[in-house]
Motif scaffolding. Structure first.
Motif, mmCIF file in Angstrom:
data_model
loop_
_atom_site.group_PDB
_atom_site.id
_atom_site.type_symbol
_atom_site.label_atom_id
_atom_site.label_comp_id
_atom_site.label_asym_id
_atom_site.label_seq_id
_atom_site.Cartn_x
_atom_site.Cartn_y
_atom_site.Cartn_z
ATOM 1 N N SER A 9 5.967 -7.718 -26.144
ATOM 2 C CA SER A 9 5.496 -6.442 -26.887
ATOM 3 C C SER A 9 5.274 -4.764 -25.329
ATOM 4 C CB SER A 9 5.470 -6.203 -27.445
ATOM 5 O OG SER A 9 3.737 -6.336 -27.236
ATOM 6 N N TRP A 10 5.385 -4.096 -25.703
ATOM 7 C CA TRP A 10 4.079 -3.060 -25.042
ATOM 8 C C TRP A 10 4.022 -1.493 -25.698
ATOM 9 C CZ3 TRP A 10 9.513 -2.559 -26.330
ATOM 10 C CH2 TRP A 10 10.351 -1.644 -26.612
ATOM 11 N N VAL A 11 2.636 -1.134 -24.864
ATOM 12 C CA VAL A 11 2.067 -0.311 -25.795
ATOM 13 C C VAL A 11 1.942 1.209 -24.219
ATOM 14 C CG1 VAL A 11 0.554 -1.665 -26.213
ATOM 15 C CG2 VAL A 11 -0.181 -1.265 -24.099
ATOM 16 N N SER A 12 1.671 1.605 -24.994
ATOM 17 C CA SER A 12 2.275 3.360 -24.357
ATOM 18 C C SER A 12 0.556 3.084 -22.932
ATOM 19 C CB SER A 12 1.952 4.797 -24.663
ATOM 20 O OG SER A 12 0.395 5.047 -25.477
ATOM 21 N N THR A 13 1.610 4.476 -21.880
ATOM 22 C CA THR A 13 0.052 4.754 -20.780
ATOM 23 C C THR A 13 -0.459 5.040 -21.921
ATOM 24 O OG1 THR A 13 1.193 6.468 -20.136
ATOM 25 C CG2 THR A 13 1.306 4.617 -19.256
ATOM 26 N N GLU A 14 -0.925 6.553 -22.856
ATOM 27 C CA GLU A 14 -1.983 6.680 -23.297
ATOM 28 C C GLU A 14 -3.066 5.797 -23.729
ATOM 29 O OE1 GLU A 14 1.099 7.605 -23.831
ATOM 30 O OE2 GLU A 14 1.027 9.428 -22.327
ATOM 31 N N ALA A 15 -2.301 4.749 -24.530
ATOM 32 C CA ALA A 15 -3.041 3.664 -25.072
ATOM 33 C C ALA A 15 -3.640 3.193 -24.445
ATOM 34 C CB ALA A 15 -2.422 3.113 -26.372
ATOM 35 N N GLY A 60 -6.976 -2.101 -6.513
ATOM 36 C CA GLY A 60 -7.612 -1.133 -7.520
ATOM 37 C C GLY A 60 -8.462 -0.628 -6.877
ATOM 38 N N ASP A 61 -9.993 -0.235 -7.069
ATOM 39 C CA ASP A 61 -10.726 0.417 -6.553
ATOM 40 C C ASP A 61 -11.040 -0.941 -5.341
ATOM 41 O OD1 ASP A 61 -12.884 2.930 -6.778
ATOM 42 O OD2 ASP A 61 -13.656 0.829 -5.366
ATOM 43 N N ILE A 69 3.862 2.154 -17.891
ATOM 44 C CA ILE A 69 3.370 2.077 -16.865
ATOM 45 C C ILE A 69 2.289 2.973 -16.337
ATOM 46 C CG2 ILE A 69 3.288 0.935 -14.695
ATOM 47 C CD1 ILE A 69 3.977 -0.769 -16.867
ATOM 48 N N PRO A 70 1.238 2.982 -16.368
ATOM 49 C CA PRO A 70 0.410 4.043 -15.968
ATOM 50 C C PRO A 70 0.333 4.467 -14.694
ATOM 51 C CG PRO A 70 -1.242 1.923 -16.690
ATOM 52 C CD PRO A 70 0.181 1.965 -16.753
ATOM 53 N N GLN A 71 0.247 6.080 -14.255
ATOM 54 C CA GLN A 71 0.612 5.972 -13.041
ATOM 55 C C GLN A 71 -0.429 5.640 -11.654
ATOM 56 O OE1 GLN A 71 -1.681 8.073 -14.831
ATOM 57 N NE2 GLN A 71 -2.741 9.670 -14.055
ATOM 58 N N GLU A 72 0.590 5.968 -10.942
ATOM 59 C CA GLU A 72 -0.778 5.284 -9.343
ATOM 60 C C GLU A 72 -2.286 6.598 -8.978
ATOM 61 O OE1 GLU A 72 0.068 2.666 -8.272
ATOM 62 O OE2 GLU A 72 2.209 2.443 -8.598
ATOM 63 N N GLY A 73 -2.618 5.650 -8.651
ATOM 64 C CA GLY A 73 -3.964 6.102 -7.833
ATOM 65 C C GLY A 73 -5.175 6.286 -9.732
ATOM 66 N N ILE A 74 -5.115 6.223 -10.870
ATOM 67 C CA ILE A 74 -6.285 5.955 -11.197
ATOM 68 C C ILE A 74 -7.413 5.221 -10.575
ATOM 69 C CG2 ILE A 74 -7.228 5.274 -14.078
ATOM 70 C CD1 ILE A 74 -4.593 4.633 -14.253
ATOM 71 N N ALA A 75 -8.376 6.633 -10.742
ATOM 72 C CA ALA A 75 -9.632 6.164 -9.800
ATOM 73 C C ALA A 75 -10.975 5.895 -10.418
ATOM 74 C CB ALA A 75 -10.117 7.531 -9.264
ATOM 75 N N ASP A 76 -10.377 4.660 -10.942
ATOM 76 C CA ASP A 76 -11.840 3.419 -11.349
ATOM 77 C C ASP A 76 -12.090 2.333 -11.156
ATOM 78 O OD1 ASP A 76 -13.209 2.958 -14.435
ATOM 79 O OD2 ASP A 76 -12.428 4.557 -15.019
ATOM 80 N N PRO A 77 -13.146 2.006 -10.785
ATOM 81 C CA PRO A 77 -13.729 1.058 -10.408
ATOM 82 C C PRO A 77 -13.425 0.097 -11.389
ATOM 83 C CG PRO A 77 -15.414 2.239 -10.282
ATOM 84 C CD PRO A 77 -14.381 2.682 -10.402
ATOM 85 N N ARG A 78 -13.246 0.005 -12.469
ATOM 86 C CA ARG A 78 -13.269 -0.985 -13.532
ATOM 87 C C ARG A 78 -11.658 -1.303 -14.168
ATOM 88 N NH1 ARG A 78 -14.918 2.258 -18.816
ATOM 89 N NH2 ARG A 78 -14.038 4.052 -18.306
ATOM 90 N N ALA A 122 0.808 -1.642 0.253
ATOM 91 C CA ALA A 122 0.486 -0.167 -0.366
ATOM 92 C C ALA A 122 1.297 0.925 0.134
ATOM 93 C CB ALA A 122 -0.721 0.006 1.376
ATOM 94 N N ARG A 123 1.939 1.120 0.781
ATOM 95 C CA ARG A 123 2.661 2.278 0.892
ATOM 96 C C ARG A 123 3.310 2.372 -0.905
ATOM 97 N NH1 ARG A 123 4.059 0.645 6.055
ATOM 98 N NH2 ARG A 123 6.048 -0.738 5.605
ATOM 99 N N ARG A 124 3.967 1.251 -1.193
ATOM 100 C CA ARG A 124 4.605 1.379 -2.289
ATOM 101 C C ARG A 124 3.812 2.347 -3.541
ATOM 102 N NH1 ARG A 124 6.887 -3.742 -5.968
ATOM 103 N NH2 ARG A 124 8.488 -2.892 -4.588
ATOM 104 N N HIS A 125 2.021 1.725 -3.171
ATOM 105 C CA HIS A 125 1.460 2.028 -4.485
ATOM 106 C C HIS A 125 0.770 3.271 -3.828
ATOM 107 C CE1 HIS A 125 2.611 -1.062 -6.977
ATOM 108 N NE2 HIS A 125 2.252 -2.236 -5.951
ATOM 109 N N GLY A 126 1.565 4.165 -2.666
ATOM 110 C CA GLY A 126 0.266 5.395 -2.179
ATOM 111 C C GLY A 126 -1.204 5.387 -2.496
ATOM 112 N N VAL A 127 -1.460 3.752 -2.316
ATOM 113 C CA VAL A 127 -3.096 3.314 -1.997
ATOM 114 C C VAL A 127 -3.077 2.899 -0.652
ATOM 115 C CG1 VAL A 127 -3.690 2.539 -4.206
ATOM 116 C CG2 VAL A 127 -2.809 1.699 -2.811
ATOM 117 N N GLY A 128 -4.962 2.415 -0.032
ATOM 118 C CA GLY A 128 -5.159 1.780 1.230
ATOM 119 C C GLY A 128 -4.889 0.508 0.830
ATOM 120 N N LEU A 129 -5.222 -0.112 2.769
ATOM 121 C CA LEU A 129 -5.158 -1.587 2.202
ATOM 122 C C LEU A 129 -6.187 -2.087 1.854
ATOM 123 C CD1 LEU A 129 -2.900 -2.896 4.211
ATOM 124 C CD2 LEU A 129 -4.937 -3.351 6.315
ATOM 125 N N ASP A 130 -7.092 -1.579 1.711
ATOM 126 C CA ASP A 130 -8.332 -2.058 1.156
ATOM 127 C C ASP A 130 -8.117 -2.037 -0.519
ATOM 128 O OD1 ASP A 130 -9.533 -2.335 3.760
ATOM 129 O OD2 ASP A 130 -11.461 -0.314 3.396
#
Ligand SMILES: Cc1ncc(COP(=O)(O)O)c(C=O)c1O
Length: 367
Positions: A170-176, A237-238, A205-214, A77-85
């Motif tokens: 292969s890899w794709v961009s965060t924008e994609a 995730g959420d 690799i997308p940034q942390e903290g994307i608030a999307d339950p999907r 949780a510390r590493r990703h800046g999210v809550g334990l839940d």
């Protein structure tokens, strides 16, 4: 005697396994496979810090582990800046993939992935009776527009994306990736398998903290951290999407040794960094080796390289010779057009030299 009745779902499943283990091949050949470059494991060894933690934890292994994995989840949780839940632990990404399919893919529900993508995911899709819908790779990379199109057309329950990707590298961009997420129906779950995140270039690799339950992201300690045999992975995730797994997961499925090793490896980032740097060197070596034979190594953001052998028959022939004559364990994708490639894990310099020597002998004898 008739015996117990299988469920119709299991009755209808084919007896395939996602991957035949190297041990199975060794028993068939009566020979040890070395180097072992087929499963994208780490051959670099564990950090002394992790080994010490394993030794300590082994002494209390008469006890069950904390079913909440509290300490490890705290660190994550510390590493990703999210809550334990936001975090759920599992026995590797492979187990978590099954739990997410079970939780979000009702029998018959459409589940979208790339054609020939990570076989363990396909295995779970079939195992839980979902309907597999695939979109072809484009130029040996996931085609996110095609995945989004399929997800909208089918109103998919789940879309699976491995980024960086196995088996192509292969890899794709965060924008994609963000465009894919934005394009998905409101009730579609995006399972983003980031097993190879440590090896990925900036901007993928997308940034942390994307608030999307999907969106659910999956990570493992099996690759850069080198703990594949200890089976530790996690999803984050959420909480609304993550916590329902508590209704399904095996609460006492992880060992004290596994949890302690994962925690210690978080605290030894220098060891991981050294392996990532060595893997980058190995990728360049494999690219040069392929070029010596006029072959192309697909660009890779992982700890393996897929070498395009030109056609499936040749790829299969070279792979068989490497395994059966040279006792070198590698794998190849089974689905066209990816089956033109052989896939080789990047090991230590000594493993890479052994592969290069064996590959050179086989190519010279079979060109
Ligand atoms: C894309 C991908 N996901 C998951 C895994 C397995 O991860 P774990 O060991 O955590 O089950 C692998 C291993 O090869 C992989 O390539």
């Amino acid at each position: 005697m008739t015996g117990p009745r299988l469920t119709p779902l299991v009755e209808a499943l084919s007896p395939t396994v996602p991957f035949v283990g190297p041990e199975t091949i060794e028993r068939r050949l009566g020979q040890v496979l070395d180097p072992r470059l087929g499963a994208n494991e780490s051959l670099f060894g564990m950090s002394p810090h992790v080994l010490a933690a394993i030794g300590q934890a082994a002494m209390t292994s008469g006890l069950y582990a904390d079913p909440e994995g509290w300490e490890l989840r705290q660190a994550l949780a510390r590493r990703h800046g999210v809550g334990l839940d936001h975090i759920v632990l599992g026995g590797g990404i492979d187990e978590l993939l099954g739990l997410f399919v079970r939780a979000y893919g009702a029998p018959g529900a459409p589940v979208v992935m790339s054609t020939g993508g990570y076989p363990t995911f396909t295995y779970h899709v079939h195992g839980y009776g979902c309907r597999l819908v695939t979109a072809p790779y484009r130029d040996f990379a996931n085609d996110l527009a095609a995945l989004a199109e399929a997800a909208r057309r089918e109103d998919a329950a789940i879309v699976y994306l491995s980024n960086p990707d196995n088996p192509t590298g292969s890899w794709v961009s965060t924008e994609a990736q963000m465009a894919l997420l934005a394009a998905l129906p409101p009730q579609t779950l995006l399972l983003l398998d980031e097993a190879y995140a440590d090896f990925a270039p900036a901007g993928s690799i997308p940034q942390e903290g994307i608030a999307d339950p999907r969106l659910v992201r999956l990570r493992t300690f099996s690759k850069a951290q080198g703990l594949a045999g200890l089976r530790v992975g996690y999803a984050y995730g959420d909480p609304a999407t993550i916590r329902p797994l508590d209704r399904l997961r095996n609460h006492f499925g992880m060992s004290r040794v596994s949890l302690a090793a994962a925690l210690a490896s978080i605290e030894d980032q220098a060891h991981v960094d050294a392996i990532v740097a060595e893997v980058a060197r190995g990728r360049r070596e494999y690219e040069a080796l392929a070029a010596e034979f006029g072959l192309k190594a697909l660009p890779s953001a992982t700890n393996f390289v897929a070498i395009d052998m030109g056609d499936a028959e040749r790829a299969r022939r070279i792979l068989t010779k490497l395994i059966e004559q040279e006792a070198v364990f590698i794998r190849m994708p089974g689905t066209p057009p990816l089956d033109r490639c052989i896939r080789v894990t990047i090991g230590r310099p000594v493993d890479r030299q052994a592969f290069a020597a064996a590959f050179t002998r086989v190519m010279k004898a079979n060109s």
